[in-house]
Design a protein around this motif. Structure first.
Motif, mmCIF file in Angstrom:
data_model
loop_
_atom_site.group_PDB
_atom_site.id
_atom_site.type_symbol
_atom_site.label_atom_id
_atom_site.label_comp_id
_atom_site.label_asym_id
_atom_site.label_seq_id
_atom_site.Cartn_x
_atom_site.Cartn_y
_atom_site.Cartn_z
ATOM 1 N N ALA A 161 0.834 -1.206 0.000
ATOM 2 C CA ALA A 161 0.000 0.000 0.000
ATOM 3 C C ALA A 161 0.867 1.255 0.000
ATOM 4 O O ALA A 161 0.625 2.192 -0.771
ATOM 5 C CB ALA A 161 -0.935 -0.013 1.215
ATOM 6 N N LYS A 162 1.897 1.285 0.837
ATOM 7 C CA LYS A 162 2.781 2.441 0.896
ATOM 8 C C LYS A 162 3.511 2.632 -0.433
ATOM 9 O O LYS A 162 3.620 3.751 -0.944
ATOM 10 C CB LYS A 162 3.798 2.304 2.029
ATOM 11 N N SER A 163 3.972 1.533 -1.011
ATOM 12 C CA SER A 163 4.672 1.615 -2.300
ATOM 13 C C SER A 163 3.762 2.154 -3.390
ATOM 14 O O SER A 163 4.183 2.965 -4.222
ATOM 15 C CB SER A 163 5.215 0.243 -2.692
ATOM 16 N N LEU A 164 2.502 1.710 -3.400
ATOM 17 C CA LEU A 164 1.544 2.214 -4.382
ATOM 18 C C LEU A 164 1.293 3.705 -4.161
ATOM 19 O O LEU A 164 1.227 4.481 -5.127
ATOM 20 C CB LEU A 164 0.231 1.434 -4.305
ATOM 21 N N LEU A 165 1.150 4.106 -2.905
ATOM 22 C CA LEU A 165 0.949 5.527 -2.602
ATOM 23 C C LEU A 165 2.163 6.358 -3.013
ATOM 24 O O LEU A 165 2.026 7.520 -3.389
ATOM 25 C CB LEU A 165 0.654 5.725 -1.117
ATOM 26 N N ASP A 166 3.350 5.750 -2.946
ATOM 27 C CA ASP A 166 4.582 6.433 -3.344
ATOM 28 C C ASP A 166 4.783 6.412 -4.854
ATOM 29 O O ASP A 166 5.786 6.921 -5.350
ATOM 30 C CB ASP A 166 5.798 5.805 -2.653
ATOM 31 N N GLY A 167 3.846 5.765 -5.597
ATOM 32 C CA GLY A 167 3.907 5.784 -7.057
ATOM 33 C C GLY A 167 4.553 4.583 -7.707
ATOM 34 O O GLY A 167 4.797 4.595 -8.913
ATOM 35 N N ALA A 168 4.842 3.543 -6.989
ATOM 36 C CA ALA A 168 5.442 2.350 -7.595
ATOM 37 C C ALA A 168 4.424 1.668 -8.502
ATOM 38 O O ALA A 168 3.248 1.578 -8.155
ATOM 39 C CB ALA A 168 5.909 1.380 -6.513
ATOM 40 N N PRO A 169 4.870 1.192 -9.675
ATOM 41 C CA PRO A 169 3.940 0.486 -10.573
ATOM 42 C C PRO A 169 3.538 -0.872 -9.973
ATOM 43 O O PRO A 169 4.378 -1.613 -9.472
ATOM 44 C CB PRO A 169 4.734 0.297 -11.864
ATOM 45 N N ILE A 170 2.258 -1.170 -10.044
ATOM 46 C CA ILE A 170 1.744 -2.385 -9.407
ATOM 47 C C ILE A 170 2.363 -3.657 -10.010
ATOM 48 O O ILE A 170 2.627 -4.619 -9.293
ATOM 49 C CB ILE A 170 0.206 -2.445 -9.449
ATOM 50 N N GLN A 171 2.621 -3.657 -11.323
ATOM 51 C CA GLN A 171 3.212 -4.843 -11.949
ATOM 52 C C GLN A 171 4.568 -5.163 -11.328
ATOM 53 O O GLN A 171 4.893 -6.323 -11.087
ATOM 54 C CB GLN A 171 3.369 -4.658 -13.469
ATOM 55 N N GLU A 172 5.360 -4.132 -11.068
ATOM 56 C CA GLU A 172 6.676 -4.341 -10.461
ATOM 57 C C GLU A 172 6.536 -4.889 -9.036
ATOM 58 O O GLU A 172 7.264 -5.797 -8.630
ATOM 59 C CB GLU A 172 7.447 -3.020 -10.441
ATOM 60 N N LEU A 173 5.593 -4.353 -8.272
ATOM 61 C CA LEU A 173 5.370 -4.841 -6.907
ATOM 62 C C LEU A 173 4.959 -6.308 -6.905
ATOM 63 O O LEU A 173 5.466 -7.108 -6.120
ATOM 64 C CB LEU A 173 4.296 -4.007 -6.209
#
Length: 186
Positions: A161-173
């Motif tokens: 969730a934090k990574s998504l909020l920070d703009g990380a692409p979901i595919q990479e996560l």
């Protein structure tokens, strides 16, 4: 555990298929020497008739599962709770949705029997006897269960969730999580 094996029966808050009564009836007919505790959910509305011990509310659920050698349950969260505590489960699905849960196999410490309406009493009896009569199998399933759940799921969800909020692409996560999972299970 030492002494007689302990079976805990717990089919969630409501148990719409009344699997609790069905399992109590089957276990009461066995000749094996074991202890059994029955945990009724807060929404359990059926009339239960059994000579097995019914635990009243409130109980310390985690403590009761921790004392178990085998947990009879449906395919919901209790499987994860039992796995975290290293306890093998015999699982009978309450509904068709639970039949889609992919954690329900012996690699996760689970003896999965299928949808309740498609499982015979003889199959249930055979599954429990197969674990009761083989302490080594109980140990193997318990070890598999504890390896299947690391207790850090909430931490991973927060990180995603934090990574998504920070703009990380979901595919990479997702790719990173899959490669970590492959490393753990490989």
């Amino acid at each position: 555990s030492k002494g007689k094996p302990r079976i805990t029966i717990t089919f969630g808050g409501v148990d719409p298929a009344n699997l609790t009564q069905r399992i109590c009836n089957i276990l009461s007919g066995l000749q094996e020497d074991f202890d059994c505790k029955v945990i009724l959910g807060i929404g359990y509305s059926h009339q239960i008739v059994t000579d097995l011990e019914i635990l009243g509310s409130p109980i310390n659920f985690e403590s009761e599962i921790a004392k178990s050698d085998i947990v009879f349950t449906s395919g919901g969260r209790t499987v994860y709770e039992a796995a975290f505590l290293g306890k093998p489960s015999i699982v009978i699905a309450q509904n068709s949705r639970e039949t889609t849960h992919h954690h329900l196999d012996e690699n996760s410490g689970v003896v999965y029997l299928g949808l309740h309406s498609e499982v015979s009493d003889a199959e249930i009896e055979s599954a429990v006897l197969g674990i009761l009569q083989e302490p080594g199998r109980r140990e193997i399933l318990g070890n598999a269960a504890s390896l299947a759940v690391d207790g850090r799921g909430a931490q991973r969800i927060a990180w995603i969730a934090k990574s998504l909020l920070d703009g990380a692409p979901i595919q990479e996560l997702l790719r990173n999580q899959m490669s970590k999972s492959d490393q753990l299970n490989g």
